[in-house]
Motif scaffolding. Structure first.
Motif, PDB file in Angstrom:
ATOM      1  N   GLY A 271       0.802  -1.219   0.000  1.00 20.80           N
ATOM      2  CA  GLY A 271       0.000   0.000   0.000  1.00 20.80           C
ATOM      3  C   GLY A 271       0.830   1.261   0.000  1.00 20.80           C
TER       4      GLY A 271
ATOM      5  N   SER B 187       2.111   7.831   4.442  1.00 21.76           N
ATOM      6  CA  SER B 187       0.684   7.730   4.761  1.00 21.76           C
ATOM      7  C   SER B 187      -0.040   9.069   4.673  1.00 21.76           C
ATOM      8  CB  SER B 187       0.497   7.152   6.171  1.00 21.76           C
ATOM      9  OG  SER B 187       0.993   8.035   7.157  1.00 21.76           O
TER      10      SER B 187
ATOM     11  N   PRO C 298      -2.141  11.991   3.367  1.00 24.12           N
ATOM     12  CA  PRO C 298      -3.084  12.153   2.249  1.00 24.12           C
ATOM     13  C   PRO C 298      -2.646  13.264   1.304  1.00 24.12           C
ATOM     14  CG  PRO C 298      -4.213  12.195   4.388  1.00 24.12           C
ATOM     15  CD  PRO C 298      -2.746  12.335   4.656  1.00 24.12           C
TER      16      PRO C 298
ATOM     17  N   ARG D 273      -5.243   6.681   4.439  1.00 24.28           N
ATOM     18  CA  ARG D 273      -4.055   5.882   4.159  1.00 24.28           C
ATOM     19  C   ARG D 273      -3.528   5.363   5.494  1.00 24.28           C
ATOM     20  NH1 ARG D 273      -1.847   6.334  -0.932  1.00 24.28           N
ATOM     21  NH2 ARG D 273       0.133   5.522  -0.109  1.00 24.28           N
TER      22      ARG D 273
ATOM     23  N   ASN E 132      -2.807   8.644   7.967  1.00 27.44           N
ATOM     24  CA  ASN E 132      -2.972  10.000   7.441  1.00 27.44           C
ATOM     25  C   ASN E 132      -1.902  10.969   7.944  1.00 27.44           C
ATOM     26  OD1 ASN E 132      -5.235   9.185   6.009  1.00 27.44           O
ATOM     27  ND2 ASN E 132      -6.628   9.677   7.679  1.00 27.44           N
TER      28      ASN E 132
END
Length: 375
Positions: free
Chosen positions: A113, A284, A286, A311, A322
């Motif tokens: 991810g 992470s 955004p 995220r 985030n």
């Protein structure tokens, strides 16, 4: 996801085999990757979305006068008529705004991810495209409506045309050519030159994976480490030189000042958690146009699901959401890692969370990062 099970999405390859054979190595064309696929958003709703503030959109037109690029938002009357050929509307980050696009993106979670960027949709009239170009990231090109002809190849000459509003290759030399129909998908590694031309009205989804540049990453991490560096008693540790003698060569940088700079950098890197924490917070974070609305804390018997814009990542010692980080260990850490991997927790999972973890998750819900989900 069973990474060793064959997937129609990957032409019968398992995610493990795909990553070994194709990822960052060579293209893969898959016929019927997603049978009966539907566009994440109908044309009228897509055009409406492109007119909203906070939605990144671009309009590319090709005419007798060459290429033209405009940036949104666009009111519907600002878009060319559908009867006009050779124009393309690009809407970036559709997964942030449309649940169907977010769900489509989840099929690609066999890639870390931390590498996932977003889903962009390209809606084109006949002959529409953005010209022959290359990307610096991995991309899956999924045809969701109509037909598009793709030409592509590994190209050494990556020089671009000068004076163009788009990054168009000076000399495009394709090696393969295929027409993709709804459900077909083409994977291209970074720096594979490609050119997609719509055959009639069509819509293509591009699932992109970001590749941070080394210099960009170093600048971001050093800035974060510097911001977190502890100074004496909370006050900035200033350079002091009470023993500095008078100099006859004022242009020369003092050796003590050079050592002070080296010590400052060493101090910033001394925290063993500092670099992993800075990296997780950066990855992470955004995008700038993302905002959240307050959500609802799960009631008893309910589960929890991450907001599609959230995220969430983790490493061996932290969880990141985030752009923020928390230390995590034990059973709560396993729970948080499961949430990051699966993006939801059932009611039974939440019932096993500690009071501290439930309070933290409740705060995330109040911030809009997660939401209660009925069983």
């Amino acid at each position: 996801m069973d990474i060793d099970a064959p997937l129609p999405l990957l032409g019968g390859l398992s995610p493990s085999r795909f990553m070994q054979r194709h990822w960052q190595r060579k293209p893969l064309l898959v016929r019927g990757a997603i049978p009966d696929v539907q566009p994440p958003l109908a044309r009228a709703q897509l055009f409406e979305l492109a007119g909203q503030d906070g939605v990144e959109s671009r309009l590319v037109e090709q005419g007798d006068g060459g290429w033209r690029l405009r940036r949104g938002p666009f009111q519907r009357r600002a878009l060319p008529p559908l009867s006009r050929p050779r124009w393309t509307l690009l809407v970036q980050g559709l997964d942030l705004h449309v649940e169907a696009a977010h769900a489509l993106l989840q099929q690609f979670r066999f890639v870390p991810g931390a590498r996932l960027d977003d889903l962009m949709v390209s809606h084109a009239t006949d002959g529409g495209g953005v010209g022959p170009h290359f990307d610096s990231y991995d991309v899956f090109l999924l045809q969701v409506q109509g037909r598009r002809r793709w030409r592509y190849g590994r190209q050494r000459d990556l020089r671009l045309r000068e004076g163009m509003p788009l990054k168009i290759l000076e000399r495009f030399e394709p090696e393969e050519e295929h027409v993709l129909e709804p459900g077909d998908m083409l994977y291209l590694p970074p720096r594979y030159a490609h050119d997609g031309i719509a055959e009639g009205e069509c819509q293509t989804c591009s699932i992109g994976f970001r590749s941070p540049a080394r210099g960009e990453l170093a600048r971001e991490l050093l800035q974060r480490l510097a911001d977190d560096a502890d100074d004496d008693d909370g006050e900035p540790a200033l350079y002091r030189d009470p023993g500095q003698p008078a100099v006859s060569r004022p242009g020369e940088i003092p050796a003590d000042l050079q050592q002070f700079a080296a010590d400052a950098l060493e101090r910033a890197l001394a925290d063993r958690d500092g670099l992993p924490r800075a990296l997780g917070e950066y990855l992470s974070e955004p995008k700038a146009n993302v905002w959240f609305e307050p959500g609802r804390v799960p009631r008893r018997g309910e589960g929890l699901v991450l907001d599609r814009r959230t995220r969430m990542l983790y490493d061996a010692r932290h969880v990141f959401v985030n752009g923020e980080s928390w230390r995590a260990g034990g059973a709560d850490a396993r729970l948080m890692r499961r949430l990051a991997d699966e993006r939801r927790l059932g009611a039974a999972d939440l019932s096993r969370a500690s009071d501290e973890a439930r309070d933290l998750l409740g705060g995330w819900c109040e911030a809009g990062w997660a939401h209660g989900e009925a069983a």
